[in-house]
Design a protein around this motif. Structure first.
Motif, PDB file in Angstrom:
ATOM      1  N   GLN A 168      11.026  -5.234 -10.653  1.00  0.00           N
ATOM      2  CA  GLN A 168      10.498  -4.998  -9.308  1.00  0.00           C
ATOM      3  C   GLN A 168       9.051  -5.434  -9.162  1.00  0.00           C
ATOM      4  O   GLN A 168       8.647  -5.890  -8.094  1.00  0.00           O
ATOM      5  N   VAL A 176      10.540  -5.850  -1.552  1.00  0.00           N
ATOM      6  CA  VAL A 176      11.062  -4.641  -2.181  1.00  0.00           C
ATOM      7  C   VAL A 176      11.385  -3.593  -1.126  1.00  0.00           C
ATOM      8  O   VAL A 176      12.446  -2.956  -1.161  1.00  0.00           O
ATOM      9  N   TYR A 179      14.557  -4.634   0.703  1.00  0.00           N
ATOM     10  CA  TYR A 179      15.728  -4.406  -0.139  1.00  0.00           C
ATOM     11  C   TYR A 179      16.070  -2.913  -0.199  1.00  0.00           C
ATOM     12  O   TYR A 179      17.241  -2.517  -0.095  1.00  0.00           O
ATOM     13  N   ARG A 180      15.060  -2.084  -0.359  1.00  0.00           N
ATOM     14  CA  ARG A 180      15.306  -0.643  -0.457  1.00  0.00           C
ATOM     15  C   ARG A 180      15.883  -0.083   0.843  1.00  0.00           C
ATOM     16  O   ARG A 180      16.702   0.842   0.819  1.00  0.00           O
TER      17      ARG A 180
END
Length: 583
Positions: A168, A176, A179-180
């Motif tokens: 990550q 990130v 994506y989360r």
């Protein structure tokens, strides 16, 4: 760790939104082909066989997804199989009607995309397609972009490939966060292959098969919990092939890979095999054994395990009979911390050279330093203190002491201020610049405890009678109920190792992680339920550090049968390798 066939580099700081960040990664990645590792063709073919993407089936009527095609290790042989299946079914029209929907393949990196597209065109030309038709098919099949952000229709019968393994910290923060927000499995320190698996599973048709080679860490680590739960709730883990030590990539890498076949269907048993020879004939025969409907031969290289997936629990994928024994013991006994024990880790300072030194020569007030236990103090199996200590900046109340009241401590820390105040935790809280990362509680030093180093091939559990404070490389166990010498014998025994081995990720060289999360998995009886005879046997075995005696006493206490003892005491890596040319 398993490297990817697609290289990512740390992105520039200019990326501010997900789309821009994704393109930044693509641009940086292709500026240098740094560390690119590709799947061996034999292994790619093996995975296509495992998922059933074979030329004897009507592949032109089905759909295949390759989510990160790289140099085409999976894509190119898949196209060859598709064309053979199409022709076998009577296909041969010049415009290749019916093939356009058969494949979808995605690649992020522009140069890699262009190179593999050229390989696809060359393959289709060799198969007799005109340049025009080949170009049209390539345009239909291939797309450049971020698979995790791309718009894709679902309903794929097959997904196959080697998803990228990217930490990550190498991914831009905006990406990130995106994506989360999209993938519930990307939690904790999950690497990029975890959301790749989630998205790929979401695109499977009913009965569709996914076959990936990637790191096996998600099957046991905390960050894989949400993905394991997803598989348990909505899919079936149909096959697992351990590839550790088999060199499934074109270059030598330090990796812990495995092949997973996951199907969108009702839960069922899992076929398991381990460490096959990588010649085509062996892999072809092994794929047939995994896929056959007939029950596997107990003497053969394939085993069948029931109920591997159990919510978010780590998967027990060994074939030695140990998983069943672990589950039985878990049903009969209670976790270590439920039996009046506490598992913890020693102090992390963030600047050991500043906070740790020779105990006697540390020029601080006597109550501002504590004798420290290090890994090197217990290598013999007994405590042999080498004289190190740690500075304690904490008051009994829990807050930091006032340095004005401790002039010697104040001078000591000021002499090392550049190092101590330069730590990240100190920069975040300048007024607390001299605290250690972890609070130091002096009463722990005075408490008898068991000390356990993290990474070892065998457990090294050492009794410490209450004089030393553990360093952060040591885990500790204390108890107000259990006799620690008896508990030491259990943790040293093969039964204690059984639990750790079942849940720990295996390090290079076969080493295990004796971390708190795995130690807490150990099941024990309540101390009140331990018979007097067992107490004597355990205490004597621990005092002598007699490991066979620890094993005998533990097996007796847990009621392990003679048949089960072979699984407990077998040791070593439990999964048998697949022989060359199985037949």
């Amino acid at each position: 760790m398993v490297p990817t066939a697609k290289t990512f580099r740390k992105p520039c700081r200019a990326a501010v939104d997900p789309a821009t960040a994704s393109e930044t990664m693509a641009g940086d990645a292709v500026s240098e082909s740094r560390g690119a590792v590709f799947t061996r063709p034999e292994v790619a073919g093996f995975i296509l066989d495992l998922v059933g993407y074979t030329a004897d089936r009507p592949l032109h009527e089905m759909r295949l997804l390759e989510p990160s095609f790289g140099a085409g290790a999976f894509l190119l042989p898949a196209i060859g199989r598709l064309v053979r299946a199409w022709r076998r079914a009577g296909g041969g029209n010049p415009d290749a009607t019916g093939l356009g929907e058969a494949i979808r393949a995605v690649e992020l990196h522009a140069d890699t995309f262009a190179g593999t597209r050229a390989e696809v065109l060359a393959l289709l030309a060799r198969e007799g397609f005109s340049a025009e038709v080949a170009g049209e098919l390539a345009d239909r099949w291939l797309s450049r972009g971020d698979f995790l952000l791309a718009e894709l229709d679902g309903g794929f019968d097959f997904v196959a490939g080697n998803p990228p393994y990217v930490r990550q910290e190498l991914i831009p923060a905006p990406l990130v966060r995106e994506y989360r927000s999209r993938f519930r499995t990307m939690r904790g320190r999950a690497d990029l292959y975890v959301p790749f698996i989630e998205r790929s599973l979401s695109l499977l048709a009913e009965g569709g098969h996914l076959g990936f080679i990637c790191s096996d860490r998600w099957t046991k680590n905390r960050y894989g919990g949400q993905l394991r739960r997803l598989v348990c709730d909505r899919f079936r883990l149909k096959a697992y092939v351990d590839m550790e030590g088999t060199s499934p990539f074109r270059s030598d890498v330090a990796a812990y890979p495995a092949i997973f076949v996951i199907v969108r269907e009702e839960p069922g048993p899992t076929r398991v095999a381990g460490r096959p020879d990588l010649d085509r004939a062996t892999l072809s025969e092994l794929a047939a054994l995994v896929r056959t409907e007939a029950p596997p031969d107990d003497r053969g290289p394939v085993r069948e395990l029931a109920e591997v997936a159990a919510g978010s629990e780590p998967w027990l994928l060994e074939t030695s009979g140990r998983p069943g024994l672990v589950r039985r013991l878990e049903s009969l006994f209670i976790p270590l911390e439920g039996a009046g024990c506490r598992v913890g880790i020693g102090v992390a300072t963030g600047a050991d050279k500043a906070f740790i030194g020779d105990f006697e020569s540390m020029d601080v007030e006597p109550d501002r330093k504590i004798r420290l236990a290090m890994t090197g103090d217990i290598v013999s199996g007994e405590v042999r203190w080498r004289g190190l200590g740690v500075v304690n900046p904490f008051a009994e109340s829990g807050g930091l002491v006032d340095l004005a009241g401790y002039p010697r401590l104040g001078r000591y820390l000021e002499e090392r201020r550049d190092v101590v105040a330069g730590r990240r935790c100190a920069r975040k809280s300048p007024l607390s610049w001299y605290r250690t990362i972890d609070r130091i509680v002096p009463s722990l030093a005075a408490t008898p405890k068991l000390l356990i180093p993290d990474i070892k091939s065998e457990a090294n559990v050492v009794f410490e009678d209450g004089r030393l404070y553990p360093h952060h490389n040591l885990y500790y166990v204390t108890s107000d109920e259990w006799d620690l010498r008896c508990l030491q014998a259990l943790l040293l025994s093969a039964v204690g190792r059984l639990f750790v081995e079942a849940y720990s990720t295996r390090m290079r060289g076969g080493f295990l992680r004796f971390q708190a999360q795995y130690l807490r998995r150990i099941r024990v009886p309540r101390w009140a339920d331990v018979p007097a005879k067992s107490r004597i046997e355990l205490a004597e075995a621990a005092a002598r550090r007699d490991l066979p005696a620890c094993d005998r006493a533990a097996c007796g206490l847990y009621g392990i049968s003679d048949g089960e003892r072979a699984a407990v005491l077998g040791g070593g890596y439990p999964m048998p390798p697949v022989p060359s040319r199985i037949g």
